[in-house]
Design an enzyme around this catalytic site. Structure first.
Site, short mmCIF file in Angstrom:
data_model
loop_
_atom_site.label_atom_id
_atom_site.label_comp_id
_atom_site.label_asym_id
_atom_site.label_seq_id
_atom_site.Cartn_x
_atom_site.Cartn_y
_atom_site.Cartn_z
N MET A 277 -4.30 -5.65 11.44
CA MET A 277 -5.16 -4.73 12.08
C MET A 277 -6.00 -3.97 10.85
SD MET A 277 -4.69 -1.12 14.22
CE MET A 277 -4.86 0.00 12.82
N GLY B 196 -6.03 -11.12 9.55
CA GLY B 196 -5.77 -11.05 10.89
C GLY B 196 -4.92 -9.78 11.01
N SER C 54 -1.11 -41.75 -20.61
CA SER C 54 -2.41 -40.91 -20.30
C SER C 54 -2.75 -40.81 -19.01
CB SER C 54 -3.44 -40.98 -21.39
OG SER C 54 -4.36 -39.99 -21.23
N HIS D 161 -21.91 -37.61 -12.55
CA HIS D 161 -22.29 -38.20 -13.72
C HIS D 161 -22.81 -36.98 -14.67
CE1 HIS D 161 -24.23 -40.04 -17.04
NE2 HIS D 161 -23.29 -41.19 -17.04
N ASP E 104 -9.67 -40.92 -12.08
CA ASP E 104 -9.49 -42.21 -10.89
C ASP E 104 -8.42 -41.87 -10.28
OD1 ASP E 104 -11.69 -43.12 -12.05
OD2 ASP E 104 -10.76 -45.11 -12.82
N ARG F 220 -6.30 0.71 -9.05
CA ARG F 220 -5.89 -0.71 -9.07
C ARG F 220 -6.33 -1.17 -10.47
NH1 ARG F 220 -10.01 -2.74 -4.34
NH2 ARG F 220 -11.96 -1.64 -5.39
N CYS G 32 -5.79 -37.03 -19.32
CA CYS G 32 -7.35 -37.24 -19.90
C CYS G 32 -8.41 -36.83 -19.07
CB CYS G 32 -7.38 -38.05 -21.14
SG CYS G 32 -7.29 -39.81 -19.98
N LYS H 105 0.91 -1.32 0.02
CA LYS H 105 0.08 0.01 0.11
C LYS H 105 1.03 1.24 0.00
CE LYS H 105 -3.97 -0.61 2.13
NZ LYS H 105 -4.28 -1.34 3.46
N ARG I 56 -3.49 2.76 8.62
CA ARG I 56 -3.58 1.45 7.92
C ARG I 56 -2.18 0.62 8.11
NH1 ARG I 56 -6.42 4.68 4.41
NH2 ARG I 56 -8.29 4.26 3.84
N TYR J 27 0.90 -33.30 -23.70
CA TYR J 27 -0.63 -32.76 -24.24
C TYR J 27 -1.68 -33.04 -23.03
CZ TYR J 27 -2.02 -37.59 -24.95
OH TYR J 27 -2.61 -38.79 -24.73
#
Lengths: 887, 887
Positions: free
Chosen positions: A107, A105, A777, A468, A782, A352, A844, A26, A96, A864
Site C-alpha cells: 500500500m 504492490g 579458462s 563487436h 561463447d 539513510r 576470460c 521503516k 505507511r 583468476y
C-alpha cells in the site's frame, strides 16, 4: 498479553534497530532515530505479528489490538499536544506499510489522515492558510479514496481538469482557497457516488480503514509473486507505521530541507544541502522554487545572495548540525537526511546512507578509514566496483554546454570528441597526422580494428552492448556508443542524418560512452586522477582478495596499460587480432586461399616471424607473469576481403584470378559462423596453423627469457574444445612441436597446455577433458551464446523486449547468468578438479570485469578472472569484496 | 600345473563356447564346433592367461608352455596323419590372434606356416600341383616376413612386378610353377637382406615367431588406444589359435564353398550357397570364377548348366546338409558356414550367424517363432530396426513395361532407377546435388563404399551373391544386381554394351535386386506390402514396448503415411512449413514487412483461415490421437525472397517500393540465424503471431470434434524457451486466446500447453520451466547444435576430419550423443518431473528414428519419441528392443 503496538518519537522509543523482523525496516529505523534522541515526529508501529495473526485467524485482529492502538494514539496526542479528530487542535497522521524488506504492490502512503469537514477548518485556522488546508484535504480525499477505498484516481483528476477548464486555469497554482474548498466537496461527492456510502468523516474509521488496507495489500497478487520469486515467506508479514504529520509550510518560522553530511558529488567533509522557508518537502525536490544553501560557506561559494539556513535560522541550524554529527557517527556513513521545521521546532523525517558519485565514494571511504570511523574492510565494501570505471576515463565537464543529437547504448565508458570519419583507413590516416577522429560505422568488423585503434571514439548505429564495436572498444579503453538506431548513416554520401539534422564528413561530434549521448560539436572534458585515494584503496583490495586478476590483451599498448592497472598476467591473448595488420593480412589470406597443405605451409612460414615478434614484445612487457595465448579461433572467412576492390587487390597480390578467389570465398561461407569451422576444429583440419603458432610462442618465450634473464610462462590455450579426443590430438601436436623447438634451443622452458571451456558439452565433459588440460579458462561469451542459444551479434533485435518483459534481469552478455551458464561453470570446475586436483581455472569472457560475475567466480573457486585492461581495477575491488562477503 | 593350451578339432575339444574369456572368441567357437562333432581342422588354442602372464613377467612365457605346445602339436599330427616339418608329409598350420572381442591392430593371420625349402617340395608332390605349392610358399614368405618379421610388404610386390615386366606377364595367373619357384627364392633373399639373417627354415622357429607376434600385437599403440576408448582392460589379453591347414585346391576331389542354412536374401527355409571345385576359399569370394550352386533346386531356378554340389558330390553334400541342421539347431539361428573339401573329406572352417537382408531377417525370425525355435522376445531382438527401412521402400510395378537388357544375380533386394555412373566419386557428387544414380562397376572394392552409399543401386558385371558388392549392398539396404556377365563395361569410354545396345554415361537404367533384372529407362514402382510377417512382428513389438511412437508431420500425405505405419499421434507439426505454400507466402511476407502491429494483424487475419484449414485436415486424419503443434519457429527472414526478381514480385504485390523492401530485408539479416530472433523470441516480440496460431489451432480442434464427434487433443508447443519467464508470458497469452475462443464456441475442449527443451539452459532450468509446461519435447537437433556449438548446416566442412580422427564415433546429428547432449536430456527429465510429477516428456529431433537413440530415450524414461513417418516402424521395434534389454 502480547504487545502489538510500539511507540516511538521525540527522543525515545519502545523498539530499536535490531527489531526489524517485528517492526519492519521503516518502523525499526524510526525507533532507532528516536532512541538517538533525535526529534522524530511521534508515532507507533503495529507489528508484523499482527499481520501474521490476521491471516492465521481468518482475517480478524487480535482482541486487544484496538485498545493498544487507542493507547498509542493517546501517547502521540500527549507528546504533540493535539488530539485526533479535535475540532480546535486536530492531530493529523500518516499511515505507511513497512515489511522487513520493501517490495512492490504494498500500500502507498496515506498522508494527512484525520482531516474531515471540521478538522480542515481547524487546520486552516491553526496554519493561517486556508488554501493550504483545503488543498491538503482534497489531496487526502483523493489519496484515501484511491489507496484505501479503491476509487480510481482518474475520476478525481477529471473533476480537477473540468474545474480548471471552466475557470480558465492552466496551472494548479492558479487555484485559490475557494477553488480547493469547492473541489474537496466535489471529491467527497464523487467518492460517495462511487462507493454508495459517504466518505468517512470519523477519524477512527479513517485510521482503521488505512490499517486494513496495509494488511490487505500483503496478500495481493503482485506482492505474492514478488515474494515467490525472491523466496520471501508469506509469514514474514508487514508492519503498519502511524506517525504524526509535521508541516514546514505554516509560516516563516517553518522550513523544509534535504541535507548530506558530506558533499555527495566530491566527497568533501562539509555539510551540504538545500532548504526552503515556508515550504513543503516536495517543493525542494520539485524545482519550482530555487532552494537556498544550507551553510554560509556554500552560499558564498555558489555566489548566492539568498541567505543560508546557517544565517537565517542559526539556532535551528546548530541543532541540525548536531543531528548530522550524531547520525554520521551512529551510522558510520555519510547520511542523506530529510528535515522539517514547524513553527521553529526541528523534526527529522528520515535518514539513510547517501547516494554519491564514484569520486565521492572513494574519498569518503578512504578518509573515514583515516579518521578511524570505519575499518579497511568496510571501506572496501563501500565503493561500488563498477563505479571505478568513471575514474579511469576522461569525463565530460558537467558544466559544459551539450547539444545532444541522440542517445545510443553506453557501450564503452569515457568521453571523446573528434572529426567524423566513416572508414577505418581514413581514421588511421588522420590519426597519423595527429588529428582526433570519431569512427562512425553502421557496425564494425574485424577489418576495422586498426581504425578503432586510431580513433578517439567509436559510434555505431547498430549492435548491442556486446557487439563487436562494444567489446573491442572496451578492450582498448576507447569510448564507444553503439546501437544509436536514430542515426541514418549514409556511407556513400558520407553523412549522418538524425532528427532532421545532417552531420557531415569531418564535422566535429562528441560521444559520451558512459551514458550513450551523441552530441554535436566539441564538449570540454576532465582528465582522471588515479593517485592518492585510488591507489590506497586498490592496495587494500589486493591484500584482501584471493582471486587473481589478469587481462585480455594482445597489443603492447593494451598490455602496458593493463600492467599499470595491476593486471597479474594475460588471461587471453587473441592471436587472430595479430593477423589483421595491413602488412600481414596478405599472408594470412594467402594461407587461407591455398587449397593444399604445401601452400598453407609456405604462407605460414612467412607469418611465423611476425607472430614470434608479436609474442616477444608481449612477453617482454609481461615478464615474470603468466601469459595465456589462445590459438587461432575465428572461422577463416573472417580474414577474407568484403569488398570487390579488396578482392581484386588480393587476387593481384596473390597472382591468382579473381574468379578462383571468389569461388574459394564462396566455399568458405557459413550459415552460422559462430557454430562453424572455427576454434580447435581449424587445428584438427589444418594442424600446420597451430604448429606455426606453437613454434612462434615457444621461440619467443625462449628468446625473451634469454634476453631478460626472467622467464615467462606461456600457457598455450586451445579454443572451442567439445570432447577429450579433440584436445588429446592437439595437445600431442603442441607438445611435439614445442618439444622440438626447446630441444633445438638447448635451453629449458616451462609451458602449459590447456583449453577454453566455452561449450556446454565441454563443461559437462570437463572430467574427461581435464585429462588433457593443465588449465581451464571459461570462455563465458561463447558459453552464454550456446547455453542460451543466442548470438551476441543478433541479440540487440529482441534484447529490449526481453529486458522490458523482465525475462532477463540483465543482459546475460554483460553479467553472468548464474543460474544457467553459472551451473555449467560450477559443473566444469568440479569435474575438472576431480580429475586433476591442481587444475588452474580462470575465466576470460567479458564477464571477468563485471563485479557480480567476479563474485560468482570467487564463490565457485576459480583461480583468476581476466578482463579488458580498463576493467582490471574493477575486478580487483570486486574480488576483494567477494572475499570479504564470504568471510 | 596350469593348463595353458587347449586342443580342439575333428569331433571333440578340451574347451567349449562358455570359455570365451580364456580361449577368446575364435578359440571358444572352434572348440564348440568340435564338441558338436563337426569336422573342424584340428588345432589348439594358447589361452589369454598366457598373454597376461607374459606381460606380468617381463615378457617371458610360463616355463611349461613350450612343452604343452609341443604336446598339442603332436595331437594335431596324430589326428591329421602328418608331421610338422616332415619331409614327406608335412603338417601346415595357420596362426591367428583371438581376444574376447575382435579389435583393430591385432596380428593378421599367417597361413601355410610350416613351409620351407624342403616341405614345399613335399606339398608339391602330395598335391600334384607344383605351381600351387610354390605359390603358397612365396605367399607364406611374404606374409610371415610382413606380419611377424616386420619386412614391408611392398618390397615383395616390387620383386613380383619386376619379374612380370621382365617376362612380359600382365596377370598373376600367367605365372607358372617355375616363376613362383624363382620368386620364392628371391623373396627369401630379400627377407634375408632386410633382416640381416636368413628367413627361418626351422618350422618350430616359424611357429614361435608367430606366437610371439600375436602376443606382441596386444600392446601396440593402436590396440591400446582402441581398448582405452572402449573401456577394455589390458588384462583381458589375447589367445593364439594354431590350426592345421586344409586345401580345397588339390584336385577335382577338392572344393571350397560358402553356405547359408536359409536364403539370406529372401529368408526362405532352404539351403543356399555356392562352391567351386578345386579352388581356394578366396576364389569364391573374389569373383574371378563364377561359382556354382550348392543345391540342385537352386541350380534349376537359376537356369545354370553347371552341376550343383548336390549333384556332383552327393555324399559330401549329404554330410554338409547334416552339418547345416546341427549348426542351425545348436545356434538357433541361420548360419553362414565356410567349408572346404580336401580330397573328398569335408572340413568346416567357420560358422557364424549369417548376415541377411531385412526381409530375410523378418521372415526367419517370425518363422522360427512359428516353429518354436525361438521365443517372441528373441525374434524381436533378431531384427535390426534400422534394416526395416528396406521393407518400407518401393518395388517395381509388375504391370509396368520393362525393357530388360540382361539378368544378373539378385544380390540385394529392392528396385531402383538412376543415371549410370562409373565411379564412386561421381556417384557421390551427383547424389549430393540430389540426383539418383546407379553405380556400375566391373566389381567393387572397399574403396567404392562411399559411392555405394550415395547410389540408389549397384550393378556389377562380375562376382557372385557373396561378392563384395553383394554383401555390402545388402548391409546398406541398397538394391544390387551382381555378376551380370553379359554386360561389357568400358570404363574408359564410359559405356555399357549389351546385346548390341550401348548404354552411355548418364543414361537412365533400372535394376531389380530382387530378381537380377537390368532394364533400360525408368520403370514405375509400387508401394511395399506391409502385412504378413511385418505386421506380425510389429504387433509383438507393440506389446513389448512402453515408449509411445509419434511422428513429425505437417502435410496430410505424411500424416496419413505415418498413421498407416503405426504412429500414435503427431509429436511435431512444424507450422512454418505451412507458410511456404505459394498461395500464402505473400501474406506471410506482408506480415513480416509490416513495421507496425496493425499491419501485421491485417496480414495475420488472412493467414488465420488458411492455418485453421491446415489444422482441420491434420486433426481429421489424426482423430482420437494427440497432435503437438509447434508455434512459429524460424527467423522471419527465412520467409523473404532470395532473388532480385522475387523481390520485385513481392514489392509489386505489396504495393511498396523495392528499396523499402530491401532495407527491411537488410534489417532482418542475421549473422547467426540459428541463434537469432526466432522461436519464442518471435512470440515475445510479436505476440499477435502466436495469438493467431493459437486461435487457428483451437478453432480447428473445436470444428473437428464437432464434425467427427471425436476429440483431438491439441498440444500447443512453444519453441526455443530458455527461461521460465518466457514461457510464463506466452502460456498466459495462449491460455487467454484459447479460453476466449472456447468460451465463444460454447463447447468444451481439452488442450495442453508445453515447450520444447532444445537449449542447454532450458534443460538446466527444467525444474523452473515445468511450472509453466504441461509437457516437454526435447528438440535434440537444436540441443545438439548448442551443446556442441556446431551448426548442422556448416558441419559438413569438418565432419569428415572428425570421423576420420575418431573424435566422433558417429555424426551426432544422426545418433544422439549420450554423454553430452544425453546428460542434458537426463537432467531435463529429472528436474522437470521433480516439479511436475505427471509431466509428459518426449523427443522430436531427427534422433527419434535412430535405434540407439530410441533405446536411450527408453532408458531415461521418456513417454514417447517422434520421428519422420518412414521411421515410425523402426522406432516401434527399437522401443520394443529397448524394453527387452532392460528386463
Amino acid at each position: 498479553m502480547t504487545k502489538w503496538v510500539y511507540n516511538f518519537g521525540d527522543g525515545s522509543a519502545e523498539g530499536e534497530a535490531s527489531m526489524k523482523n517485528l517492526l519492519g525496516g521503516k518502523g525499526a529505523n524510526l525507533a532507532e532515530m528516536s532512541n538517538l534522541g533525535l526529534p522524530v515526529p511521534p508515532g507507533f508501529t503495529i507489528t508484523t505479528e499482527v499481520c501474521t495473526a490476521f491471516y492465521e485467524n481468518n482475517k480478524t485482529y487480535p482482541d486487544d489490538l484496538a485498545e493498544q492502538v487507542a493507547t498509542s494514539i493517546k501517547v502521540i496526542e500527549d507528546t504533540v499536544g493535539a488530539k485526533f479528530g479535535d475540532e480546535e487542535n486536530p492531530l493529523l497522521v500518516s499511515v505507511r506499510s513497512g515489511a522487513r524488506v520493501s517490495m512492490p504492490g504494498m500500500m502507498d502512503t496515506v498522508l494527512n489522515l484525520g482531516l474531515n469537514d471540521v478538522t480542515v477548518e481547524a487546520l486552516a485556522k491553526k496554519s493561517g492558510d486556508e488554501r493550504f488546508a483545503y488543498d491538503s484535504y482534497r489531496r487526502f480525499i483523493q489519496m484515501y479514496s484511491d489507496v484505501v477505498l479503491g476509487v480510481e484516481h482518474y475520476l478525481f483528476e477529471e473533476l480537477l481538469e473540468i474545474h480548471k477548464e471552466e475557470n480558465g486555469f492552466v496551472l494548479d497554482t492558479e487555484l485559490g482557497a475557494e477553488d480547493w474548498k469547492e473541489l474537496s466537496q466535489a471529491f467527497k461527492q464523487k467518492a460517495e457516488e462511487e462507493l454508495g456510502h459517504p466518505f468517512p468523516q470519523d477519524v477512527n474509521e479513517q485510521l482503521w480503514g488505512a490499517i486494513d488496507a496495509v494488511f490487505g495489500s500483503w496478500m495481493i497478487e503482485r506482492a505474492m509473486v514478488y515474494r515467490r520469486l525472491h523466496n520471501i515467506p508469506h509469514t514474514w508479514g508487514t508492519a503498519v507505521n502511524v506517525q504524526s504529520m509535521v508541516f514546514g509550510n505554516m509560516g516563516d518560522d517553518c522550513a523544509t530541507g534535504v541535507a548530506f553530511t558530506r558533499d555527495p558529488s566530491t566527497g568533501e567533509n562539509a555539510y551540504y544541502g538545500e532548504y526552503l522557508i515556508n515550504a513543503q518537502g516536495e517543493d525542494v525536490v520539485a524545482g519550482i522554487r530555487t532552494p537556498q544553501n544550507l551553510t554560509k560557506e556554500s552560499r558564498i561559494a555558489a555566489g548566492s545572495d539568498m541567505p543560508s539556513m546557517e544565517e537565517s535560522m542559526p539556532e535551528t541550524y546548530a541543532e541540525l548540525a548536531d543531528v548530522f554529527q550524531k547520525l554520521e557517527a551512529h551510522y558510520r556513513d555519510m547520511q542523506d537526511i530529510e528535515f522539517t521545521v514547524q513553527q521553529g521546532k526541528l523534526w527529522i523525517l528520515q535518514t539513510r546512507s547517501g547516494k554519491r558519485t564514484a569520486p565521492a565514494a572513494l574519498k569518503i571511504a578512504v578518509e573515514m578509514v583515516h579518521d578511524n570511523i570505519i575499518s579497511v574492510d568496510e571501506a572496501l565494501l563501500r565503493v561500488e566496483p563498477g563505479a571505478l570505471d568513471q575514474l579511469l576515463h576522461p569525463t565530460l565537464d558537467p558544466d559544459a554546454h551539450r547539444d545532444v543529437l541522440t542517445k545510443g547504448l553506453p557501450a564503452s565508458p569515457g568521453a571523446a570528441s573528434g572529426k567524423v570519419v566513416f572508414t577505418a583507413d581514413e581514421a588511421e590516416e588522420i590519426a597519423k597526422e595527429g588529428g582526433d577522429v570519431i569512427l562512425v560505422r553502421i557496425e564494425t568488423s574485424p577489418e576495422d580494428i586498426h581504425g578503432m585503434h586510431a580513433a578517439r571514439g567509436i559510434l555505431t548505429s547498430r549492435g548491442g552492448m556486446t557487439s563487436h564495436a562494444a567489446v573491442v572498444a572496451r578492450g582498448m579503453g576507447r569510448p564507444c556508443v553503439s546501437g544509436a538506431g536514430a542515426l541514418h548513416i549514409d556511407m556513400q554520401e558520407k553523412t549522418i542524418t538524425v532528427g532532421g539534422r545532417v552531420i557531415r564528413h569531418h564535422d566535429i561530434i562528441t560521444i559520451d560512452g558512459s551514458n550513450g549521448e551523441v552530441m554535436a560539436g566539441e564538449v570540454a572534458t576532465i582528465k582522471p586522477e588515479l593517485g592518492g585515494h585510488f591507489g590506497e584503496l586498490m592496495g587494500w583490495a589486493d591484500e584482501k582478495r584471493t582471486l587473481k586478476v589478469r587481462t585480455n590483451a594482445e597489443t603492447p599498448m593494451d598490455s602496458s596499460a593493463a600492467r599499470e592497472f595491476g593486471a597479474e598476467g594475460i588471461g587471453l591473448c587473441r592471436t587472430e587480432h595479430m593477423f589483421f595488420d595491413a602488412d600481414r593480412i596478405i599472408d594470412v589470406r594467402h594461407m587461407i586461399m591455398s587449397d593444399n597443405e604445401k601452400g598453407r605451409r609456405d604462407a605460414l612460414s612467412k607469418l611465423l616471424s611476425v607472430q614470434r615478434q608479436d609474442f616477444i614484445e608481449l612477453f617482454t612487457i609481461m615478464k615474470g607473469l603468466p601469459v595465456t595465448v589462445r590459438l587461432l579461433d575465428p572461422p577463416l572467412h573472417e580474414f577474407l576481403p568484403q569488398k570487390e576492390e579488396d578482392f581484386l587487390d588480393v587476387a593481384n597480390a596473390m597472382g591468382v584470378d579473381l574468379a578462383f578467389l571468389k569461388r574459394r570465398a564462396e566455399e568458405l561461407h557459413e550459415f552460422n559462423p559462430m557454430l562453424g569451422h572455427r576454434g580447435c576444429r581449424l587445428g584438427i583440419s589444418f594442424p600446420e596453423i597451430y604448429e606455426m603458432q606453437t613454434r612462434a610462442i615457444i621461440e619467443a618465450a625462449l628468446e625473451v627469457s634469454q634476453t631478460l634473464g626472467e622467464a615467462v610462462i606461456p600457457e598455450i590455450m586451445v579454443p572451442l574444445v567439445g570432447s577429450r579426443k579433440e584436445l588429446e590430438i592437439l595437445n600431442a601436436l603442441i607438445r611435439k612441436t614445442a618439444g622440438e623447438v626447446i630441444e633445438t634451443s638447448g635451453e629449458k622452458l616451462d609451458y602449459m597446455v590447456g583449453t577454453m571451456i566455452e561449450l556446454p558439452r565441454a563443461a559437462l565433459q570437463a572430467g574427461e577433458i581435464a585429462n588433457e588440460a593443465e588449465f581451464f579458462s571459461f570462455g563465458t561469451n561463447d558459453l552464454t551464446q550456446t547455453t542460451y542459444g543466442i548470438s551476441r551479434d543478433d541479440s540487440a533485435r529482441f534484447l529490449d523486449d526481453y529486458l522490458k518483459a523482465d525475462i532477463y534481469e540483465q543482459d546475460p552478455f554483460v553479467s553472468l547468468d548464474q543460474d544457467g551458464v553459472g551451473e555449467l561453470v560450477r559443473i566444469g570446475v568440479e569435474r575438472g578438479r576431480a580429475t586433476r586436483g591442481d587444475l588452474k581455472v580462470g575465466i576470460c569472457g567479458e564477464h571477468g570485469g563485471d563485479p557480480a560475475s567476479v563474485e560468482f567466480c570467487h564463490r565457485v573457486g576459480l583461480d583468476y578472472v581476466s578482463c579488458s585492461p580498463y576493467r582490471v581495477p574493477i575486478a580487483r575491488l570486486a574480488a576483494a569484496q567477494a572475499a570479504l562477503k564470504q568471510e
